[in-house]
Design an enzyme around this catalytic site. Structure first.
Site, PDB file in Angstrom:
ATOM      1  N   PHE A  99      -6.617 -10.242  -8.300  1.00  0.00           N
ATOM      2  CA  PHE A  99      -6.008  -8.840  -7.705  1.00  0.00           C
ATOM      3  C   PHE A  99      -4.519  -9.324  -7.297  1.00  0.00           C
ATOM      4  O   PHE A  99      -4.142 -10.283  -6.912  1.00  0.00           O
ATOM      5  CB  PHE A  99      -6.845  -8.545  -6.323  1.00  0.00           C
ATOM      6  CG  PHE A  99      -6.303  -7.131  -5.632  1.00  0.00           C
ATOM      7  CD1 PHE A  99      -7.182  -6.054  -6.202  1.00  0.00           C
ATOM      8  CD2 PHE A  99      -5.204  -7.062  -4.940  1.00  0.00           C
ATOM      9  CE1 PHE A  99      -6.949  -4.890  -5.794  1.00  0.00           C
ATOM     10  CE2 PHE A  99      -4.983  -5.804  -4.480  1.00  0.00           C
ATOM     11  CZ  PHE A  99      -6.019  -4.721  -4.821  1.00  0.00           C
ATOM     12  N   ASP A 137     -10.095 -15.530  -1.219  1.00  0.00           N
ATOM     13  CA  ASP A 137      -9.944 -13.763  -0.873  1.00  0.00           C
ATOM     14  C   ASP A 137     -11.241 -13.129  -0.988  1.00  0.00           C
ATOM     15  O   ASP A 137     -11.789 -13.039  -2.092  1.00  0.00           O
ATOM     16  CB  ASP A 137      -8.729 -13.272  -1.811  1.00  0.00           C
ATOM     17  CG  ASP A 137      -8.500 -11.817  -1.611  1.00  0.00           C
ATOM     18  OD1 ASP A 137      -9.349 -10.938  -0.984  1.00  0.00           O
ATOM     19  OD2 ASP A 137      -7.589 -11.342  -2.041  1.00  0.00           O
ATOM     20  N   TYR A 147     -12.360  -2.365   5.125  1.00  0.00           N
ATOM     21  CA  TYR A 147     -12.324  -1.117   4.566  1.00  0.00           C
ATOM     22  C   TYR A 147     -12.910  -0.854   3.438  1.00  0.00           C
ATOM     23  O   TYR A 147     -13.322   0.115   3.012  1.00  0.00           O
ATOM     24  CB  TYR A 147     -10.987  -0.257   4.677  1.00  0.00           C
ATOM     25  CG  TYR A 147      -9.886  -1.039   3.441  1.00  0.00           C
ATOM     26  CD1 TYR A 147     -10.186  -1.031   2.273  1.00  0.00           C
ATOM     27  CD2 TYR A 147      -8.913  -1.815   4.300  1.00  0.00           C
ATOM     28  CE1 TYR A 147      -9.265  -1.594   1.334  1.00  0.00           C
ATOM     29  CE2 TYR A 147      -8.057  -2.410   3.281  1.00  0.00           C
ATOM     30  CZ  TYR A 147      -8.148  -2.267   1.920  1.00  0.00           C
ATOM     31  OH  TYR A 147      -7.141  -3.129   1.031  1.00  0.00           O
ATOM     32  N   LYS A 148     -13.562  -2.073   2.787  1.00  0.00           N
ATOM     33  CA  LYS A 148     -14.531  -1.801   1.644  1.00  0.00           C
ATOM     34  C   LYS A 148     -15.734  -1.985   2.145  1.00  0.00           C
ATOM     35  O   LYS A 148     -16.170  -0.893   2.721  1.00  0.00           O
ATOM     36  CB  LYS A 148     -14.234  -3.095   0.457  1.00  0.00           C
ATOM     37  CG  LYS A 148     -12.601  -2.876   0.244  1.00  0.00           C
ATOM     38  CD  LYS A 148     -12.004  -3.976  -0.831  1.00  0.00           C
ATOM     39  CE  LYS A 148     -10.474  -3.474  -1.156  1.00  0.00           C
ATOM     40  NZ  LYS A 148      -9.809  -4.682  -1.834  1.00  0.00           N
ATOM     41  N   ARG A 156     -15.848   0.865 -12.606  1.00  0.00           N
ATOM     42  CA  ARG A 156     -16.653   0.100 -11.908  1.00  0.00           C
ATOM     43  C   ARG A 156     -17.610   0.883 -10.966  1.00  0.00           C
ATOM     44  O   ARG A 156     -17.115   1.934 -10.469  1.00  0.00           O
ATOM     45  CB  ARG A 156     -15.723  -0.551 -10.627  1.00  0.00           C
ATOM     46  CG  ARG A 156     -14.674  -1.647 -11.211  1.00  0.00           C
ATOM     47  CD  ARG A 156     -14.170  -2.312 -10.149  1.00  0.00           C
ATOM     48  NE  ARG A 156     -13.519  -1.315  -8.883  1.00  0.00           N
ATOM     49  CZ  ARG A 156     -12.831  -1.989  -7.953  1.00  0.00           C
ATOM     50  NH1 ARG A 156     -12.432  -2.954  -7.749  1.00  0.00           N
ATOM     51  NH2 ARG A 156     -12.271  -0.813  -7.284  1.00  0.00           N
TER      52      ARG A 156
HETATM   53  C1  PLP Z   1      -8.378  -4.637  -1.732  1.00  0.00           C
HETATM   54  C2  PLP Z   1      -7.940  -6.149  -2.187  1.00  0.00           C
HETATM   55  C3  PLP Z   1      -6.695  -6.342  -1.384  1.00  0.00           C
HETATM   56  C4  PLP Z   1      -5.970  -5.425  -0.635  1.00  0.00           C
HETATM   57  O1  PLP Z   1      -5.071  -5.902   0.249  1.00  0.00           O
HETATM   58  P1  PLP Z   1      -4.429  -5.208   1.494  1.00  0.00           P
HETATM   59  O2  PLP Z   1      -3.252  -5.865   1.909  1.00  0.00           O
HETATM   60  O3  PLP Z   1      -5.468  -4.727   2.285  1.00  0.00           O
HETATM   61  O4  PLP Z   1      -3.591  -4.041   0.810  1.00  0.00           O
HETATM   62  C5  PLP Z   1      -6.299  -7.858  -1.597  1.00  0.00           C
HETATM   63  N1  PLP Z   1      -7.155  -8.792  -2.366  1.00  0.00           N
HETATM   64  C6  PLP Z   1      -8.216  -8.210  -3.067  1.00  0.00           C
HETATM   65  C7  PLP Z   1      -8.979  -9.175  -3.899  1.00  0.00           C
HETATM   66  C8  PLP Z   1      -8.509  -7.017  -3.008  1.00  0.00           C
HETATM   67  O5  PLP Z   1      -9.685  -6.565  -3.618  1.00  0.00           O
END
Ligand code: PLP
Length: 436
Positions: free
Chosen positions: A139, A221, A246-247, A396
């Site tokens: 990501f 992560d 939030y996921k 997805r």
């Molecule tokens: C959704 C996601 C993020 C998002 O990070 P935010 O700081 O909350 O915007 C980071 N890393 C991964 C792998 C994600 O899937």
């Protein structure tokens, strides 16, 4: 009538008809959870890996904070139930069992991106590190944050941010990580638990072991796994981790993130220090000298945004009531079922499964690849199916075990089939200008 049960051959008598889906729903011990969520009307929501849905529990937790704010104002920091001063630590303790950690090793604070900044920065400083190993399917925010931390230490990311290359464009193997570690001097290995595009669940234990064998620390992560895949960070010896709430955890848009620091790193100086990470007992003595908390709480920065933390307090009730092991079992069955449907009903129409077929190597979603993935996603939306498109060719589909059932997955597969069979996607504009 089939009687499906979870297990290795859970779908042994698989059949692609609707009755089979209904039979699976009948044996689903978690089907009652859905009633606790607000599922958008007339939608089939397959996007819980991007933004989980609102539960009555989350809403009630927000209401409790608002009520305390009205009644107690400033006294809410000490007198609210639960008090706001320790809110981040308390939520950390509630998250700890989901990742296999001690309560003191987890805290809620900041965003995932900020937590990458502070934890990677901390490890670089603490161990005089110069080189971080990531991968080319990450990501993007992970790379942005780590590159910035390197630059702030006078290190050129072109030299010091190393990427493991994917062999198939979908997955990252522990063997490839090993090769990178054998051929380069690496100080921090930072990998996703689950890849956001393909849904591959990486081998956290093996990667951590390899990092340690090569004198590096291992960070993860876990944005795409916490809340749907149980972890055992302590047993495995993971050094640090970050994740969103939030996921799969359903804590609402922009809800505070989680972080884990293995106790062996307690006492390291946080790279992004702030008074909310101060030792709680003396925080209000207002000393100009920073005394970090003795545990993971030290990586908080500023005042906890209580309104953005409250819904997690409610949504964790749902997770704990269901149990993370049961959620994982249902999730695995849902993705297995979707893959079987894709094989039987979709493969002749240009769809391919881009997610590992071994359930132990899979997170909570399935990546369906198709040359027309973008326009198919548009067509799905118009039929009330909410999915994510991820360039260049992935739809997805995330059947969250919290509120998605098997019959619903069956209808989504039938929609995918109809859109491709009638070439209905041709009614939609191709993607323009790289905007997704
Ligand atoms: C959704 C996601 C993020 C998002 O990070 P935010 O700081 O909350 O915007 C980071 N890393 C991964 C792998 C994600 O899937």
């Amino acid at each position: 009538m089939p009687t499906p049960t979870a297990g290795d051959d859970a779908l042994a008598d698989f059949s692609p008809d609707r009755e089979y889906a209904r039979a699976l729903d009948d044996t689903d011990s978690l089907s009652g959870l859905r009633e606790r969520f607000s599922v958008p009307e007339d939608e089939r929501y397959m996007d819980g890996n991007s933004l989980g849905l609102c539960s009555a529990d989350a809403e009630a937790a927000i209401d409790r904070v608002v009520a305390a704010w009205k009644d107690l104002a400033i006294r809410g920091w000490t007198d609210a139930d639960p008090d706001w001063f320790h809110y981040g630590e308390r939520l950390g303790a509630r998250l700890a069992p989901l990742v296999g950690a001690q309560e003191s090793e987890v805290v809620v604070g900041n965003s995932t991106t900020v937590n990458i900044h502070t934890l990677v920065g901390t490890m670089l400083d603490e161990y005089e590190g110069t080189t971080v190993l990531v991968n080319d399917l990450d990501f993007p925010t992970d790379h942005y944050a780590i590159a910035a931390q390197l630059r702030q230490r006078g290190l050129d990311p072109d030299e010091h941010l190393l990427r493991v290359e994917s062999e198939d464009g979908r997955t990252i193997t522990a063997d490839a990580v090993e090769v990178a570690l054998e051929t380069h001097d690496v100080d921090i290995v930072f990998m996703p638990t689950v890849l956001y595009r393909s849904g591959q669940l990486l081998d956290v234990a093996r990667i951590t072991e390899l990092a340690h064998e090569h004198g590096a620390v291992a960070g993860f992560d876990a944005a795409h796994s916490v809340g749907v895949v149980p972890h055992s960070f302590d047993d495995v010896g993971v050094d640090f981790a970050v994740w969103c709430t939030y996921k799969y955890l359903n804590a609402g848009p922009g809800a505070l993130a989680g972080l884990y620091v293995n106790e062996r790193h307690f006492g390291a100086e946080p790279a992004l220090a702030g008074w909310w990470g101060h030792d709680k007992a003396t925080q209000f003595e207002m000393n100009h000298e920073f005394t970090p908390a003795a545990d993971a709480g030290a990586w908080q920065i500023g005042t906890i945004p209580v309104l953005a933390a409250a819904p997690l307090d409610g949504s964790l009730d749902v997770t704990h009531d269901a149990g993370i092991e049961a959620l994982r079992e249902k999730s695995t069955l849902l993705t297995e079922y979707l893959i079987r449907l894709a094989d039987e009903r979709l493969s002749d129409l240009g769809y391919a499964v881009g997610t590992p077929r071994d359930p132990d190597r899979r997170g909570g979603h399935v990546a369906l690849e198709h040359d027309e993935a973008y326009r198919i996603s548009q067509a799905l939306r118009d039929r009330g199916v909410v999915v994510d498109y991820r360039p260049p060719n992935v739809v997805r589909v995330a059947p969250s075990p919290y509120y998605v059932g098997f019959e619903e997955v069956w209808t989504v597969a039938e929609d995918l089939r109809a859109i491709a069979a009638d070439r209905r996607f041709e009614h939609y504009e191709p993607q323009s200008g790289g905007v997704t």
